[in-house]
Write an enzyme that holds these catalytic residues in place. Structure first.
Site, mmCIF file in Angstrom:
data_model
loop_
_atom_site.group_PDB
_atom_site.id
_atom_site.type_symbol
_atom_site.label_atom_id
_atom_site.label_comp_id
_atom_site.label_asym_id
_atom_site.label_seq_id
_atom_site.Cartn_x
_atom_site.Cartn_y
_atom_site.Cartn_z
ATOM 1 C CD GLU A 179 -1.692 -2.372 1.707
ATOM 2 O OE1 GLU A 179 -2.576 -3.241 1.814
ATOM 3 O OE2 GLU A 179 -0.501 -2.564 2.065
ATOM 4 C CG PHE B 122 -9.686 -9.468 11.808
ATOM 5 C CD1 PHE B 122 -8.441 -9.903 12.235
ATOM 6 C CD2 PHE B 122 -9.969 -9.503 10.448
ATOM 7 C CE1 PHE B 122 -7.496 -10.373 11.328
ATOM 8 C CE2 PHE B 122 -9.049 -9.977 9.527
ATOM 9 C CZ PHE B 122 -7.796 -10.410 9.972
ATOM 10 C CD GLN B 123 -7.134 -7.182 8.137
ATOM 11 O OE1 GLN B 123 -8.038 -6.970 7.321
ATOM 12 N NE2 GLN B 123 -5.967 -7.681 7.774
ATOM 13 C CE LYS C 194 -16.980 -6.365 4.209
ATOM 14 N NZ LYS C 194 -16.206 -7.585 4.544
ATOM 15 C CG MET D 226 22.707 12.127 2.939
ATOM 16 S SD MET D 226 23.880 13.159 2.019
ATOM 17 C CE MET D 226 22.871 13.631 0.606
#
Length: 560
Positions: A51, A113-114, A163, A475
């Protein structure tokens, strides 16, 4: 006619004329993906491999297309994986609408969940965010989100959709000509302000015009050139202002900032007037603030009123879109000449060149990053879109590629996100399929998002990947070299066989270790019609100069 909330989401995107989405499906956004299936002939979906890649690809797309970038993620880890890209877009003023799935409204707050508090997490790094819990909210929230993302100073917006709202049915009606009162009067400069600014420009002897990313966003390049020509102003660019104008323009004097040009940094503190246009006087530009431009009056042109006087105290502020401000200012500015002032820039440029030649003597027959970009620039005539990652490769790309075309240097500026280049180059290539798009990566940065080679493979995108491999976090190693007595603490990297990895993704590749073969390899790289990874093994202990050390004034810039 009633439609589901998921279909209302897709219809909202169609109403906003969205053509491309970068995303990753999961449990909490599956109804939206199901609705997307029906319009796959109208909206192109790019399945990324992580993502974070979706957010950066959407950034790259937005940066060069002038459109809002759109990305999808599911709830929980899907949404949190977007956070780096959202923060990056916020820092660099990139318009994004990030759409995340969420657990059902009845479960919010139960540690389902999630489930994560996406609104709480993203509040500090978005222009606006909103959690939709009812399908009734979808149309207006989407209209508002796109309006906010692109209006004024652009930035990211997050829409978190429960949802249950995706399954609910709604009578869909999309708002027409949506606007918000607070964005209606962004131009806050007056004729009196313009006259005051013009008076400062007309009376200055040592002016310096610094252009930033805002000039690119507002497409004010012609107005910048007109002002510079009329008042005979030297033009410098911030890192994000690079490619706002061609580097071969006679009044262009170089890049400002920590690794900017020696002449620009030295003379900033001799200037009697600094005109900052579409830039925010970031710490990488100013060095230590108490010592910045002590002799100069400051004209600050920016669309974001919050930036005025935030870091540097202004003499005259012109709040508004850079294009509009500059075109309004021009009639009040008189013709001028600053020949002696310009001579100082060219003298110091020669001094920097002498130091560079002397410094590079020990690398005479070796491959260094500056040579790579100098040769690449010559081969392409400075006409490619360079999408630079963060670190040494970023600064060498900024300094040694001669950008000839508008908006052709794309990088992560404010956040400094390693791993940005590869996914961002995907977005750039999708927006500009006919352009030569080159992702410039170090070995550290590439390995942070290397899985996006899979996206390049699946989409058959002819992105060119220039891997500058020095087996170090370059760097960080440079700072350890200069300021920590060469105590290279955990910056050396054992690297994989990058060509075999690329081959596994069906991407051609080549490795160069000898300077004599560099130009030939770069020509093959540029002329290849498909995706290509060119690994150039560069010197391990080669540093970027000039450099303004942290805590120093810009005129305390070091050449060695």
């Amino acid at each position: 006619m009633k439609i589901t909330g998921a279909k209302a989401v897709i219809q909202s995107l169609l109403n906003e004329k969205v053509e491309v989405i970068f995303g990753y499906p999961g449990g909490a956004n599956m109804p939206i993906y199901d609705a997307l299936y029906d319009v796959r002939d109208k909206i192109r979906h790019i399945l990324v491999r992580h993502e974070q890649g979706a957010a950066h690809a959407a950034e790259g797309y937005a940066r060069v297309s002038g459109k809002v970038g759109v990305c999808f993620a599911t709830s929980g880890p899907g949404a949190t994986n977007l956070v780096t890209g959202i923060a990056d877009a916020m820092m660099d003023s990139v318009p994004l609408v990030c759409i995340t799935g969420q657990v059902a409204a009845s479960l919010v707050g139960t540690d389902a969940f999630q489930e994560t508090d996406v609104i709480g997490i993203t509040t500090p790094i978005t222009k606006w965010n909103y959690q939709i819990t009812s399908a009734q909210e979808i149309a207006e929230v989407f209209a508002k989100a796109f309006y906010i993302a692109k209006t004024g100073r652009p930035g990211p917006v997050v829409i978190d959709i429960a949802k249950n709202a995706q399954f609910e049915e709604v009578d869909f009606s999309y708002p027409k000509n949506f606007s918000l009162e607070k964005y209606k009067n962004l131009d806050k400069f007056t004729v009196d302000d313009l006259k005051k600014a013009a008076k400062l420009i007309n009376s200055s002897n040592k002016p310096l015009l610094i252009v930033g990313h805002g000039v690119i966003i507002s497409q004010a390049q012609d107005e910048v050139l007109a002002l510079a020509k009329k008042a005979h102003l030297p033009i410098a660019a911030t890192l994000h202002g690079l490619s706002a104008i061609s580097v071969s323009f006679p009044l262009y004097v170089g890049m400002t900032g920590m690794h900017g040009d020696y002449a620009v940094n030295k003379l900033t503190n001799q200037a009697d007037l600094i005109i900052g246009c579409g830039m925010r006087f970031d710490d990488r530009v100013t060095g230590v603030l108490s010592k910045y431009a002590p002799k100069a009056k400051i004209i600050h042109i920016d669309i974001d009123e919050a930036e005025i006087d935030k870091n540097v105290k202004t003499t005259v502020s012109l709040v508004g879109d850079a294009k509009k401000v500059l075109s309004s200012l021009l009639p009040y500015v008189k013709k001028n000449s600053h020949q002696e002032w310009f001579k100082l820039f060219f003298q110091l440029k020669k001094e920097e060149k002498r130091y560079h030649q002397k410094r590079e003597e020990k690398f005479k027959n070796k491959i260094t990053m500056d040579k790579v970009f100098s040769v690449l620039s010559k081969i392409t005539d400075g006409k490619a879109v360079i999408v630079a990652d963060v670190g040494q490769n970023q600064m060498f790309a900024a300094k040694y590629f001669n950008y000839q075309t508008f908006n052709s240097y794309i990088s992560s500026g404010g956040l400094g996100t390693m791993g940005y280049a590869l996914p961002a180059a995907i977005g750039v290539k999708i927006a500009k399929p006919k352009e030569l798009v080159i992702a410039s990566c170090g070995d550290g940065g590439l390995q942070m998002t290397i899985q996006e080679l899979g996206t390049i493979m699946q989409e058959k995108l002819p992105v060119k990947i220039l891997l500058l491999n020095n087996y170090y976090l370059g760097m960080v190693r440079q700072w350890q070299d200069l300021f920590f007595e060469k105590r290279y603490s955990f910056t050396y990297m054992e690297n994989p066989n990058f060509l075999k990895i690329a081959e596994g993704y069906g991407i051609k590749g080549k490795r160069v270790v000898e300077l004599s073969k560099l130009e030939e390899a770069l020509k093959e790289f540029v002329n290849e019609k498909e995706a290509f990874l060119l690994e150039v093994v560069v010197e391990k202990e080669h540093n970027v100069f000039p450099m303004v050390p942290q805590g120093a004034a810009v005129d305390e810039v070091r050449l060695e």
